[in-house]
Write a protein that holds these residues in place. Structure first.
Motif, mmCIF file in Angstrom:
data_model
loop_
_atom_site.group_PDB
_atom_site.id
_atom_site.type_symbol
_atom_site.label_atom_id
_atom_site.label_comp_id
_atom_site.label_asym_id
_atom_site.label_seq_id
_atom_site.Cartn_x
_atom_site.Cartn_y
_atom_site.Cartn_z
ATOM 1 N N SER A 81 0.718 -1.390 -0.041
ATOM 2 C CA SER A 81 -0.106 0.039 0.019
ATOM 3 C C SER A 81 0.818 1.332 0.030
ATOM 4 O O SER A 81 0.633 2.011 -0.615
ATOM 5 N N TYR A 82 1.887 1.140 0.765
ATOM 6 C CA TYR A 82 2.919 2.395 1.012
ATOM 7 C C TYR A 82 3.571 2.635 -0.701
ATOM 8 O O TYR A 82 3.326 3.685 -0.981
ATOM 9 N N MET A 86 2.818 6.021 -3.178
ATOM 10 C CA MET A 86 4.126 6.649 -3.680
ATOM 11 C C MET A 86 3.848 6.727 -5.111
ATOM 12 O O MET A 86 4.282 7.806 -6.051
ATOM 13 N N GLN A 87 3.493 5.781 -5.871
ATOM 14 C CA GLN A 87 3.186 5.661 -7.284
ATOM 15 C C GLN A 87 2.222 6.572 -7.696
ATOM 16 O O GLN A 87 2.535 7.481 -8.650
ATOM 17 N N GLU A 88 1.125 6.478 -7.056
ATOM 18 C CA GLU A 88 0.057 7.534 -7.481
ATOM 19 C C GLU A 88 0.453 9.024 -7.461
ATOM 20 O O GLU A 88 0.199 9.932 -8.376
ATOM 21 N N SER A 98 8.430 13.328 -3.231
ATOM 22 C CA SER A 98 9.467 13.740 -2.181
ATOM 23 C C SER A 98 9.048 14.104 -0.911
ATOM 24 O O SER A 98 9.482 13.607 0.030
ATOM 25 N N THR A 99 8.149 15.205 -0.787
ATOM 26 C CA THR A 99 7.541 15.626 0.457
ATOM 27 C C THR A 99 7.202 14.580 1.334
ATOM 28 O O THR A 99 7.419 14.415 2.383
ATOM 29 N N ALA A 100 6.392 13.495 0.553
ATOM 30 C CA ALA A 100 5.873 12.428 1.235
ATOM 31 C C ALA A 100 6.694 11.290 1.590
ATOM 32 O O ALA A 100 6.519 10.992 2.690
ATOM 33 N N SER A 101 7.662 11.227 0.819
ATOM 34 C CA SER A 101 9.017 10.180 1.171
ATOM 35 C C SER A 101 9.914 10.638 2.336
ATOM 36 O O SER A 101 9.952 9.911 3.326
ATOM 37 N N VAL A 102 9.932 12.034 2.385
ATOM 38 C CA VAL A 102 10.814 12.535 3.348
ATOM 39 C C VAL A 102 9.995 12.285 4.791
ATOM 40 O O VAL A 102 10.582 12.033 5.840
ATOM 41 N N GLN A 103 8.665 12.753 4.625
ATOM 42 C CA GLN A 103 7.974 12.916 6.168
ATOM 43 C C GLN A 103 7.871 11.278 6.433
ATOM 44 O O GLN A 103 7.797 11.294 7.670
ATOM 45 N N SER A 104 7.636 10.650 5.602
ATOM 46 C CA SER A 104 7.334 9.299 6.046
ATOM 47 C C SER A 104 8.510 8.487 6.421
ATOM 48 O O SER A 104 8.840 7.791 7.461
ATOM 49 N N GLY A 253 10.184 3.113 -1.554
ATOM 50 C CA GLY A 253 8.994 3.941 -1.898
ATOM 51 C C GLY A 253 9.428 4.567 -3.499
ATOM 52 O O GLY A 253 8.549 4.755 -4.347
ATOM 53 N N ILE A 254 10.616 5.116 -3.685
ATOM 54 C CA ILE A 254 10.973 5.524 -4.832
ATOM 55 C C ILE A 254 10.810 4.502 -6.070
ATOM 56 O O ILE A 254 10.383 4.860 -7.317
ATOM 57 N N SER A 255 11.165 3.415 -5.797
ATOM 58 C CA SER A 255 11.145 2.283 -6.956
ATOM 59 C C SER A 255 9.867 2.153 -7.278
ATOM 60 O O SER A 255 9.383 1.886 -8.425
#
Ligand code: TGC
Ligand code: FAD
Length: 392
Positions: A81-82, A86-88, A98-104, A253-255
């Motif tokens: 789900s994570y 990130m994909q969407e 990026s903002t979401a990746s950093v926060q999470s 998440g980036i993948s």
């Protein structure tokens, strides 16, 4: 910008492998991106500004701490789900992802994993709602790929630590409320500290003139004799492995995120090719254009399978750093190549902000560099298969 007509490719029926919860989470994120991100993102990228009004929506779709337990305000979801969230989000824009990746993964993850119960209670619920935004300070002006060489340091002053140094290229820094900062103690051991906005000597100047990730705010973290309370040290893990452990989560998440950017470029190019007529035919009728589209969907499908399997391994706690590196490296390169091909398929229109492709292409230049460069990930695979690290 054109209306968002995105239709997600699913050539190998991956939807059949997702659970009902995965599909619900993904579709909610997809609808939110169509409604709240697509209509505004080009304008914000053009003016090089992060659209702060979307923070609440990001929190509502579970993008802040998707896998953090609900008792700390997270969404309590699994790793697939994570990845789908990130994909969407990256389908809309890599800077928003990026903002979401950093926060999470770079702020909530270390506080959850290495923090005390008090630190978890103090920070996580506010980070999950977006009331507080965080940043992650590892990279320094002279230490990017080699973070172990960092010079940012803190000294024990009895009732507090005294922090000095500077971090560069920090996502969210200009507006962050807190920063998870990696610094060496007097013995040269790396520790994480939570630095809060308002602490004397702490400043966050913005980095301007980026041609990439323009809708994400990037800046510095400067520490000039900052007095950090002792209770702000993350005690659970120290050494370089502590920040690198956070990177595993963000790189994973980036993948998935990169697949979103690639899907958007492919979908845009496919639609355009069917509508654009040259020499009396839609350009989709020409073999050269079909080759591009056929190769794009093949690469997207391979990347989806790689990410899905990695997600399963991550859910089982078995995904290795080297497996994550392979997926980050492969999928980001896949996305940037597709963006470049898709851009050409739109001819002159491809360079305008009418379409999202050029923005994705420019964003992906950052994505292929941050969280470990393309070269570093290759070396991580090389070290894993040979047993011989070739970093130095
Ligand atoms: P090396 O000797 O290999 O490792 C040092 C210690 O760390 C352990 N370790 C890990 N632990 C957990 N997770 C990982 N992924 C780990 N990788 C290594 C390792 O076992 C060792 O532990 P110990 O106990 O033996 O000391 O370290 P090295 O100095 O040779 O460096 C290796 C290298 C080059 C792979 C590493 O430094 C690296 O990954 N460099 C790239 C730096 C990087 O990715 N920076 C990203 C900054 S954050 C960012 O870009 C955010 S972008 C915003 C967004 O996400 O949107
Ligand atoms: P360098 O390390 O100087 O690398 C330059 C070149 O040398 C690269 O091609 C690299 O692959 C190559 N190279 C380096 N070492 C080797 C080697 N051993 N063998 C072969 N080639 C090598 N960092 C954070 O801490 N937090 C953030 O939030 C953050 N956000 C970012 C946002 C953006 C938009 C950008 C662009 C970067 C961000 N970064 C962040 C920093 C990012 O992680 C670094 O830029 C990245 O790790 C590379 O470091 P560098 O830029 O110093 O490049």
């Amino acid at each position: 910008m054109k209306p968002d007509l995105f239709e997600a490719p699913d050539y190998y029926s991956l939807d059949d492998l997702f659970s009902e919860e995965h599909l619900l989470v993904r579709d909610a994120a997809r609808q939110w991106v169509k409604r709240d991100v697509s209509p505004i993102i080009e304008e914000y990228a053009q003016k090089a500004e992060f659209p702060k009004q979307i923070i609440k929506g990001l929190a509502e779709i579970g993008a802040f701490g998707p896998y953090i337990p609900e008792e700390y305000g997270g969404a309590g979801l699994d790793q697939i789900s994570y990845g789908l969230i990130m994909q969407e989000i990256e389908r809309g824009d890599s800077g928003v992802r990026s903002t979401a990746s950093v926060q999470s993964s770079l702020v909530m993850y270390p506080i959850f994993t290495y923090g005390t119960p008090e630190q978890r209670k103090k920070y996580l619920p506010k980070l999950a709602t977006g009331e507080w935004m965080g940043s992650f300070g590892l990279t320094e002006p002279d230490h990017g790929s080699n973070p172990g060489g960092m010079t940012t340091n803190f000294k024990d002053k009895g009732d507090h630590y005294l922090l000095n140094g500077a971090k560069l290229w920090i996502s969210n820094s200009p507006f962050c409320d807190i920063a998870v900062v990696w610094a060496k103690n007097e013995e040269g051991r790396i520790h994480g500290l939570v630095v809060e906005r308002g602490m004397e000597g702490f400043s966050t100047p913005e980095t301007h003139n980026k041609w990439s990730l323009r809708a994400s705010a990037t800046g510095e973290l400067i520490f000039d004799n900052v007095k950090v309370p002792k209770e702000n040290l993350l005690p659970g893990k120290n050494g370089l492995g502590a920040p690198l452990g956070c990177l595993d989560s963000a790189r994973y998440g980036i993948s998935w995120g990169a697949i979103g950017a690639a899907m958007d470029c492919y979908d845009t190019a496919l639609r355009y090719a069917k509508e654009r007529v040259q020499f009396g035919k839609p350009i989709a009728a020409f073999q050269l254009q079909q080759k591009k589209l056929a190769e794009m969907i093949t690469e997207i499908t391979k990347a989806q399978l790689l990410a899905f399997r990695l997600g399963q391994l991550k859910n089982e706690g078995k995904a290795t750093t080297a497996q994550i590196s392979m997926a980050k490296r492969n999928n980001v390169e896949m996305a940037i190549k597709i963006a470049r091909e898709a851009r050409q398929m739109l001819g002159g229109m491809g360079i305008t902000g009418e379409y999202s492709i050029m923005r994705h292409m420019m964003n992906l230049e950052s994505v292929i560099t941050y969280e470990g460069t393309h070269d570093i990930h290759l070396l991580i695979t090389g070290a894993d298969i040979t047993g011989i690290p070739a970093f130095q």
